[in-house]
Design an enzyme around this catalytic site. Sequence first.
Site, PDB file in Angstrom:
ATOM      1  N   CYS A 128       0.801  -1.223   0.000  1.00 26.77           N
ATOM      2  CA  CYS A 128       0.000   0.000   0.000  1.00 26.77           C
ATOM      3  C   CYS A 128       0.837   1.278   0.000  1.00 26.77           C
ATOM      4  CB  CYS A 128      -0.940   0.000   1.204  1.00 26.77           C
ATOM      5  SG  CYS A 128      -2.153  -1.343   1.182  1.00 26.77           S
TER       6      CYS A 128
ATOM      7  N   HIS B 114      12.458   0.923   5.472  1.00 26.87           N
ATOM      8  CA  HIS B 114      12.203  -0.492   5.167  1.00 26.87           C
ATOM      9  C   HIS B 114      12.725  -1.345   6.320  1.00 26.87           C
ATOM     10  CE1 HIS B 114      11.514  -4.143   2.999  1.00 26.87           C
ATOM     11  NE2 HIS B 114      11.341  -3.544   1.839  1.00 26.87           N
TER      12      HIS B 114
ATOM     13  N   HIS C 130      -1.755  19.953   6.768  1.00 25.83           N
ATOM     14  CA  HIS C 130      -2.637  18.858   6.350  1.00 25.83           C
ATOM     15  C   HIS C 130      -1.911  17.523   6.458  1.00 25.83           C
ATOM     16  CE1 HIS C 130      -5.203  22.034   4.739  1.00 25.83           C
ATOM     17  NE2 HIS C 130      -4.151  22.496   4.078  1.00 25.83           N
TER      18      HIS C 130
ATOM     19  N   HIS D 213      -2.494   6.977   5.259  1.00 30.76           N
ATOM     20  CA  HIS D 213      -3.035   5.863   4.482  1.00 30.76           C
ATOM     21  C   HIS D 213      -4.289   5.297   5.140  1.00 30.76           C
ATOM     22  CE1 HIS D 213      -3.576   2.117   2.457  1.00 30.76           C
ATOM     23  NE2 HIS D 213      -3.125   1.393   3.462  1.00 30.76           N
TER      24      HIS D 213
ATOM     25  N   HIS E 252     -14.398   5.849   4.529  1.00 34.66           N
ATOM     26  CA  HIS E 252     -15.850   5.691   4.542  1.00 34.66           C
ATOM     27  C   HIS E 252     -16.424   5.672   3.132  1.00 34.66           C
ATOM     28  CE1 HIS E 252     -20.064   7.135   4.864  1.00 34.66           C
ATOM     29  NE2 HIS E 252     -20.077   6.408   5.975  1.00 34.66           N
TER      30      HIS E 252
ATOM     31  N   ASN F 228     -10.532   0.966   1.545  1.00 34.62           N
ATOM     32  CA  ASN F 228      -9.076   0.923   1.421  1.00 34.62           C
ATOM     33  C   ASN F 228      -8.731   0.671  -0.044  1.00 34.62           C
ATOM     34  OD1 ASN F 228      -6.356   0.382   1.412  1.00 34.62           O
ATOM     35  ND2 ASN F 228      -6.406  -1.094   3.090  1.00 34.62           N
TER      36      ASN F 228
END
Length: 492
Positions: free
Chosen positions: A220, A299, A383, A387, A416, A420
């Site tokens: 993702c 990572h 802002h 994710h 909502h 995802n």
Amino acid sequence: MSDFSSSVKLKYVKLGYQYLINNFLTLLLIPVIATVAIELLRMGPEEILSVLNSLHFELLHILCSSFLIIFVSTVYFMSKPRTVYLVDYSCYKPPVTCRVPFSSFMEHSRLILKDNPKSVEFQMRILERSGLGEETCLPPAIHYIPPTPTMESARNEAQMVIFTAMEDLFKNTGLKPKDIDILIVNCSLFSPTPSLSAMIINKYKLRSNIKSYNLSGMGCSASLISVDVARDLLQVHPNSNAIIISTEIITPNYYKGNERAMLLPNCLFRMGGAAILLSNRRSDRWRAKYKLCHLVRTHRGADDKSYNCVMEQEDKNGNVGINLSKDLMTIAGEALKANITTIGPLVLPASEQLLFLSSLIGRKIFNPKWKPYIPDFKQAFEHFCIHAGGRAVIDELQKNLQLSGEHVEASRMTLHRFGNTSSSSLWYELSYIEAQGRMKRNDRVWQIAFGSGFKCNSAVWKCNRTIKTPTDGAWSDCIERYPVFIPEVVKL
């Protein structure tokens, strides 16, 4: 009342401290400049002329000094990284025919998993607490009973999502397909041959010398990895642009088994995608929405738990799915700590860095049990695009970063409305902020994404101009309804 007064006083003490530290150099220079100005005012015209006449420079010295200044300036500007601009982007809006209300999702689950009612009940409990709404979408192949996850169906979904997003981007920017210099596609779980990037090249008949890349298996957080690849390519290819396609193809990845850890993605992941146009052309500076300031990648794949926490595998019956570990949130928290340790010094004001350093030294030297100081990232960013991996992910980051409900509103509302959508969720969130009319010139945006491996990636963007509220886009038909109240549990 006394507690309130104390909190107000503490607030103003902290504001005063921040002002003092962040403007330390300015405050230091003011008395120096004032002293020089007073001395100049005291001197008469003859004294000033006498000082100037005493400064004799030979012509050769002047020429050498000028040459040195020009040489150093040239080397500096040639070695300075090229600015990367985000010209515009487009998010895919699925058709209403792909909508999956809770009732339809549960009906399909009961029919597909009719021999295992406990798995159906588990999915219902997850869906009730997921934070998803009634308008999220799944591809046509998943609407069949049973689903038909064929290669052809997966390609059809890829074409529908990618081509629609690209057409919108072409329309909004005026870019012609032949003008694309670099193409990067990231799709984690669907990697056909020929690749998705080749599919795009074939569809739009792109140039034969285009530099194309197809990233798979990156999870993702792949969208920010694509941005990083594009940034590096734009440093070595002047006067160029790059298109990034971020998506996840759901069709071939619908899990049909009974393992609970592998049923979770069925409840959370939905179709979506985004097309992003980046450029290093100075001529694009005036129309670009944002410029890239920082990008930090972390990572943790060297750690076995981190590596195994999100794993594509087969269950005991041979059904392929994504296994999500119970340790996922803990591992995500560790990855986030490592990431913000790197990005913090790049973005935080001096006052926050000093407090963080003091806390770190205190824990190392005096007492390891001291509570670590959490930097106030609200001073660095206006802002936040976190994710939208799930309600638990957003809750955890809101708590750890001490953010308000408004700061995580874009993430919650994206989850909502669209679910995802994997790597593209960051762009739906950015689009939400713009659709609400909140993006102003010089505002700073922090995008945070997590991915299998395990990875945590961050990107910092600065707004080039005040963004007008768009009249079209993924949120155009529903933004008036948002934000909405999302209960802890939706009874099905």
